[in-house]
Scaffold this active site. Sequence first.
Site, mmCIF file in Angstrom:
data_model
loop_
_atom_site.group_PDB
_atom_site.id
_atom_site.type_symbol
_atom_site.label_atom_id
_atom_site.label_comp_id
_atom_site.label_asym_id
_atom_site.label_seq_id
_atom_site.Cartn_x
_atom_site.Cartn_y
_atom_site.Cartn_z
ATOM 1 N N TYR A 179 -2.559 0.760 10.753
ATOM 2 C CA TYR A 179 -2.380 0.413 9.340
ATOM 3 C C TYR A 179 -1.112 1.054 8.786
ATOM 4 O O TYR A 179 -0.280 0.383 8.158
ATOM 5 C CB TYR A 179 -3.604 0.876 8.555
ATOM 6 C CG TYR A 179 -3.575 0.523 7.083
ATOM 7 C CD1 TYR A 179 -3.759 -0.791 6.670
ATOM 8 C CD2 TYR A 179 -3.387 1.505 6.108
ATOM 9 C CE1 TYR A 179 -3.747 -1.124 5.324
ATOM 10 C CE2 TYR A 179 -3.382 1.185 4.761
ATOM 11 C CZ TYR A 179 -3.559 -0.133 4.379
ATOM 12 O OH TYR A 179 -3.535 -0.460 3.044
ATOM 13 N N SER A 231 0.840 -1.196 0.000
ATOM 14 C CA SER A 231 0.000 0.000 0.000
ATOM 15 C C SER A 231 0.871 1.241 0.000
ATOM 16 O O SER A 231 1.978 1.269 0.563
ATOM 17 C CB SER A 231 -0.938 0.038 1.214
ATOM 18 O OG SER A 231 -1.407 1.346 1.468
ATOM 19 N N LYS A 239 2.187 -1.073 7.692
ATOM 20 C CA LYS A 239 2.527 -1.082 6.267
ATOM 21 C C LYS A 239 3.943 -0.544 6.041
ATOM 22 O O LYS A 239 4.645 -0.989 5.130
ATOM 23 C CB LYS A 239 1.496 -0.289 5.464
ATOM 24 C CG LYS A 239 0.164 -1.004 5.322
ATOM 25 C CD LYS A 239 0.307 -2.338 4.606
ATOM 26 C CE LYS A 239 -1.026 -2.994 4.316
ATOM 27 N NZ LYS A 239 -0.891 -4.276 3.573
#
Length: 258
Positions: A152, A139, A156
């Site tokens: 998140y 991502s 990531k």
Amino acid sequence: MTYVEGLRAVVTGAGSGIGEALARRLAADGAQVVVNDLDAAAAARVAASIGALPAPGDAASVDGVAALLALARAELGGIDLYCANAGVGTGGGPEAPEHDWELAWQVNVMAHVRAARLLLPEWLERGPSAKSHFLATVSAAGLLTMPGAAPYSVTKHGALAFAEWLSITYGDRGVRVQALCPQGVRTPMLAATGDVGRVVLEPNAIEPEQVADVAVDALESGPFLVLPHPEVAQYYAGRAADPDAWQASMRHLQAKLP
């Protein structure tokens, strides 16, 4: 033969979204595909529709990764491409529950570590002439950040760091590593981001099939960073060149969010 034709591939989180699109594109190009997902019905549905092998289960846990790879090796005779695609979009900040932070860490980072731990001995033993490929769905949040989603964003970044470490350590020994870093993609995960996702990601969101096309086309000779949204490269460069200016612009964006 193309690079993908005959490739023995495992795709995690392939019951929907980017994972499903990757599995479909790989199968269409002639790969032998193992479709993994926590949702057994979703894995079976996708596998049946593309002539692939369903492998439901947890691709993040120690036992789940081991079982997945054992099944793939037994059925395919080996693994050439591992798409570490399963992920969770945990939101919140420091106040987010411990469980949410732990889930993000296990799925977004440790799933990649545990897969690599079991894949590397086989890949290193067979040497650089064989196809040994690790594709991590990271991502753009791993290159930049995602407002409103600290677990998140942090994990990531960890997934990107691990992929980079793998590439540096084993790239000259025949293991190809790439990090797939899209921005907004029209998947259930985007829908779950709520108002923040609609403001930050939806305006430039693309379809999962577009991400899969870019990723698969990049497998043979593409760069380490696979960017379905090319503008992410400019954002990443700007962030590195002037972190203070970049953070100021992100704070400006943050102020506009619900």
